[in-house]
Each structure stands twice: as C-alpha cells, then as structure tokens.
Enzyme design. Sequence first.
Site, PDB file in Angstrom:
ATOM      1  N   ILE A   1      -4.282   5.771   4.742  1.00  0.00           N
ATOM      2  CA  ILE A   1      -3.545   6.530   5.759  1.00  0.00           C
ATOM      3  C   ILE A   1      -4.291   6.429   7.079  1.00  0.00           C
ATOM      4  CG2 ILE A   1      -2.673   8.791   6.443  1.00  0.00           C
ATOM      5  CD1 ILE A   1      -2.802   9.577   3.492  1.00  0.00           C
ATOM      6  N   GLY A   2      -3.610   5.987   8.110  1.00  0.00           N
ATOM      7  CA  GLY A   2      -4.231   5.897   9.431  1.00  0.00           C
ATOM      8  C   GLY A   2      -3.633   6.913  10.388  1.00  0.00           C
TER       9      GLY A   2
ATOM     10  N   GLU B   1       2.271  16.137   0.137  1.00  0.00           N
ATOM     11  CA  GLU B   1       0.836  15.932   0.223  1.00  0.00           C
ATOM     12  C   GLU B   1       0.064  17.203  -0.072  1.00  0.00           C
ATOM     13  OE1 GLU B   1      -0.476  14.411   4.049  1.00  0.00           O
ATOM     14  OE2 GLU B   1      -2.532  14.816   3.391  1.00  0.00           O
TER      15      GLU B   1
END
Lengths: 382, 355
Positions: A128-129, A246
């Site tokens: 994940i960026g 998440e």
Amino acid sequence: MAFPDVVLPESACRLRAEVRAFLDEERARGTVLGRPDSWLAGWDPDFSRRLAERGWVGMALPVEYGGAGRGFLERYVVIEELLAAGAPVSAHWVSDRQAGPSVLQHGTEEQRRFFLPRIAAGRCFFSIGMSEKGSGSDLASVATRAERTADGWRLTGTKMWTGGAHVNDYAIVLARTDDTEDRHAGLSQFIVDLRAPGVRVEPIRLMSGEHRFNAVHLDGVDVPDGMLLGQRGGGWKQVTGELAFERSGPERYLSTFPLLVSLLRELERRPATAEQLTQVGILTARLHGIRRLSLGVAAALDAGASPDTQAALVKDLGTRLESSLVDTVRGILPTPADPYATPGTHPELLAFALLHSPGYTLRGGTNEILRGIVTRGLEQHR
Amino acid sequence: MNTHTIDTSAPVISADAYDTTAFYADADSIAVVTNTTAPDAVALPSPGASTAQLLAAAQEAGRRAVPGPLAETALVARPLLRRAGLPVPDGPLGYAVAPELTIRYARPAASPVGSAGCSGDDDTLLVTGTLRRVPWARTATAVVVLATAPSGPVLFTLAPDRAVLAPGVNLAEEPRDDLHLAAVEIPAAQVRRVSPELLDEARLRAALARAALIAGAAERCVDLTVAHTTARTQFGRPLSRFQAVKQEEARLIEEAALVRAVVQAAAVPLDIGGPAAHFAVAAAKTQASASAAEIARIAHQLHGAIGITRLNPLHLATTRLWSWRDEDGDETYWAPRLARPLTATTLWPALTATP
C-alpha cells in the site's frame, strides 16, 4: 449503534475444520510457528501459494476471475484461523484484503483479468502506497504528484511505511492528479510496478531491527494509462471506502493472541494461582467480546452495508487489547523479555510482541482518530 | 390495580418518583409496571419468547431501570420452574441458589438405622437457614430456591410470607431482602428433585440475566452522556466538540458495545448448554462486571456535577452498575471459572465453539 449478533453459516463451520487440518499439516512442515503479528512479519510466499491452492487467497473474488466466490464471513473464518495459529500470511495479506477487492470494484475489465487470477493464485503480492512523510493521519495532504504524459502518467514523490515494498510486486499508490479547491478531490490511485525504472526502495528499520517497512521513492516513474485504478479524482472516495474492510478484521484484535497461547503453555507446567486464572479469564472474556463485535461488522459488510463507525469502534477496542494483552501477560507470569532467546520460546515471543506493541494502535488509523469517528458516528445516529 | 409508572426517560425525575422504597412497598404496582403496554414500559415477554428475546427485554429493563424483577422472573425463575416441571405462578418471582440450607424430610421414612430424615415417605421438606439478599423478595409471589436435600439437589418454591423477611437494598435501593427460615414446611407438591446440572444452570441464568441488565444500564449511560455533551455548551461550544471529551466518550460507547456483544453472544450457547453455555455466560458476566467501573466513571466525569445529584437520572444507571457487577458473581468469581478449563490447545476452539 447496531451490531447484529452473528450465527455463522454451516459452510463456514465446515471450512474452519478444513483450515485446522491444513494448519496441522503446515505445523508438521515447520511453517506455522504461532508467532504474534504474523500478518505483518510472517513473510512466506510458498505458504501463501499452498494456501492459494486450497482456494483461500482471494477467496471472496468471483470464480470467473480465479477466486473461490466465497462469502465474506467464510473468508473471515479462514483468516481468523490463520492469525490465531500465528501462520505466516504477510506476503499475500494486502493482495487478499485490499488489492483484490479494490481491483474488482474499481478496476477495468483488463485489470481484473490480469491481476485477480494472479492474486488468487498467490503469485502477485501488493503493498500500500498511501502515507508520506508529511501525511500520516491527514492522508488528503499527500504530495506525490502524477503528471499527464502522452500515453499515461509520470509519478514523482516519496511514499513512507510501505510494508513489503522490497519483496512485493506492485503497490497501489495514492497521488495527486489535479489541483482542486476541495483537497479530497484531485487524488487518484495507480497500480505501480515496484520493479519499474525510477522506483527506489529504501529500508526503514523498525526499533526491533526488522526490515518490514520502506520509503518508496518515485523519481518520475512512468505508469501506463491502463494502470490508473478507478476514476481520475476518485482516489479519496476509493481509499475511504475500503476502511471498514481494513479496520474491522481479526488482525485488529488477534495480533498478540499467540502470546496468550504461549502463556497458557507456560502455565500448564505449574499449578496456576487464582490470580493468574482471574487475569487469563478477564483477557479471554474481552477477546470473546471483541471477536463478536468484529464478526458483527463482517456480517454487515457481507450484507453490503458500510459500517464505518462500527469498524472504527472495533479497531480501537481490538488494538488496545492487542497492546494491553502484552503487558497483562508479562504481569501474569513475570518473564524477562529476550529478543535473542530461542525463537518461539516465551521470553522471545514476549520480546517480539513488546517491540511491535506501539504499532498496534497506530497502523491503519491511530486510535485517537478512530475515537473521533466513533463519537461523531454516534452523535449522527441520534 | 395500581398503575403507577416511572417515566425513566424524563431528563429530570421528581423526588417521589425515584423514592423507590415507597414505590416498591406496593406489590401490585410492580406487576403493573412490568406487564403494562404503556409506551414507556417494557412488556413482559411472552412465554414462547426465545432466549435472545428475553435477553433483549432484560437489557431494556436495565436501560430503563424498571422497578421490578423482570429479568429475574423471565430469565431465571420461570425457566427453572419449567425445567423442574413445576407450575409457573403469576407475578414477579425471586430466586435463590442456596446449597447451604439445612433440609430434612418432614415425614421421614421408617428405617432400620433410625429416622434421620434422609429420605421421606413423600418429598415434603423442613427447611432451616437464611436466603441472603434475595432480589425483590418482598414483592415476589414466590421465590424459586435451589438447595441440597439429603437425597440430593432439589428445587422448591417458597412464598415469601412463610419466612421472616429482613429488608435490605443494594446501592440503587432495589430490594435485596434476607429470608430467615426456621423449620419451614414446604409441601411435596412444591418440591422437585433435580439434577446437579440444574444448579449450575441456575447460576448461569442468574449471571446472564444480571449481565443483560448491566448492558442496559451501560446503554443508558451512553444515551444520557451523549445527550449531555451535545446539549451542554462551555466556552461557546458543545462539550462534544472538545477533543478530550470525544476521546473519553468514545471509550464509553465502545465499552458499552462490548458488554452488549458478550450478552447477545450468550443467547444461543445458553440454549445449547454444557461447556459452550459455561464459556459464553462466564465470559459475559466477567466482561459486564469488569466494564461497569469504566462505564460509570466516564459517564459521571462527562456529566460533571449534575450527574452526582438526583436532579439528573444518571444515578439510576450508575448505582445499578455498581450493584449488579457484584451480584450473581463478580468478575473475580467468573473469570477463574472461565479460565480453568482452558489450555494452550483449547483456548481458540473455546472462543470459536459457538457458530
């Protein structure tokens, strides 16, 4: 605030038995070691592939894209079994939890046909960026820019805390494509090949010395048009839409569960005192309650709802438990934590869980931010 | 019949409305409150209600601080009577698990080793001893007692007027009366021999009913606190706009949600019985009792001074939390019982035993 109590379907109970049998095989193989925080630190691509062969990676993806077409609650059962056992699941973790669902929901048909079967086969791992040096909790302030080129985009900036970027294949990068008055608009998501020219991965060592996170420098990285994920300018909505997934999963309360198992193993060697049993019982009751809340969010997600407030609530409760469990375990059976003790022994597991513990209540949204969401959510429900 | 109702939703409660001692003295009004269909009252669940529905009703009774033994009657006394095969009397019921009572048979069987009352020509009993802090005994039409007779465990019903009643109350001024029994005769028709498991079930039912009441009182704390922090203005803005207040309020909301979750999760296991019921109920009461202090602390802190007076209904919830956490087993009673069967290999299966 509504939290339905959940009765798991029969199929999920059968699945649980299958996963336990698989875990027994893997224990015999020496791959499942009952380690805390295994979704962050347990990197084993071969294990991920064997799991995928059973249909347990990307299992909620549709069959036509290589998934197993299983329900969200069935996926929940599989991942809680893996985490409770401390199985090494970090290689495929982001692919399974975020990248797969995100590509399915926002991706083009071409992206789906390319990525989803690879994800479900355990052969395509994502990072994940999102965060940057100046953007932690305030994600909309990201400074990474994507400039239009003739046939795509050129990305420039530095992403921070990019877990696994040194070993994974792709990162989903949030970048600014347009300067807009509303800073939440103008952000877009890109799938960036971590081996592409211009990508430089710099380790950020944790205080334990482990290399899990990185700074990912994007020095004018060319990304083809086909790797824009979702709508141009839709990045913010896409990112926040994933938060309930998440935030409410079992990885938000089970990260230190294997340490409690280790404690019970130690306590079996001697008669436990009433005070020790009381403390174990209090921890167990809380784990049980948080698990039921977490299952309630999973059921709501399964039914197509967006229980963002409930997810924030579960994550605050769950991650605080992950953290306090470590200290309680230390108090129940005083043990000097020793990072150099034989791996898998109680003093080593305690050291590992302790060194990771400040992160539990930071990652994926700090608990102070989550509690703000909880309060606001309840006031709005009134 | 007296139709006295307390409007526990009112922001300010008049002095005589919460003067519970006076109110409870009238047995009739208790029944009316718990049975009424008035908008503010909780309807007594139908005999066919599921355990989940009974728990929801008990929780609602806890939330509204219903002045009567609704949870005790619906979740504990009535099911135990049905299990034992005794008729269920009308009206509010009490219960007591009292293995320490001294019990003899009133009509001992002739025996070559002498008649010590260890078996009887019939099951008429002579009971001596004290039932301590029986919930709502003074208003109950009958108290369901689980005790140990010479032949083994028995369940019998006792009309409270057969005993000498020493009135007592808990912190919320709910009746908790001692019943002194001096060789009180219990006719055989009111006695049933039961399995030892029914004693365990009685303890579980009592603990879960109490946990459901705690969940309701916790929810009341949340309702009142959120109402207060959104309505009250200081320094030109509502309290709820202050970060320090938000942070505490979220913890309160979360702790209350946690208690509710453990209570709901015990409904199915209670019906299944066995180790699943033991686990779920022990966890529910452990968590409910352990959470009570934090819930009451935050609710009072965020209410400020008004919360520690009788001008505000918060005390109806917090005094109940402080009482109920101790009743039917506190966390130091249930937590070790929850933990004792658990090992490194059985902990996770126990947590996931109920689908």
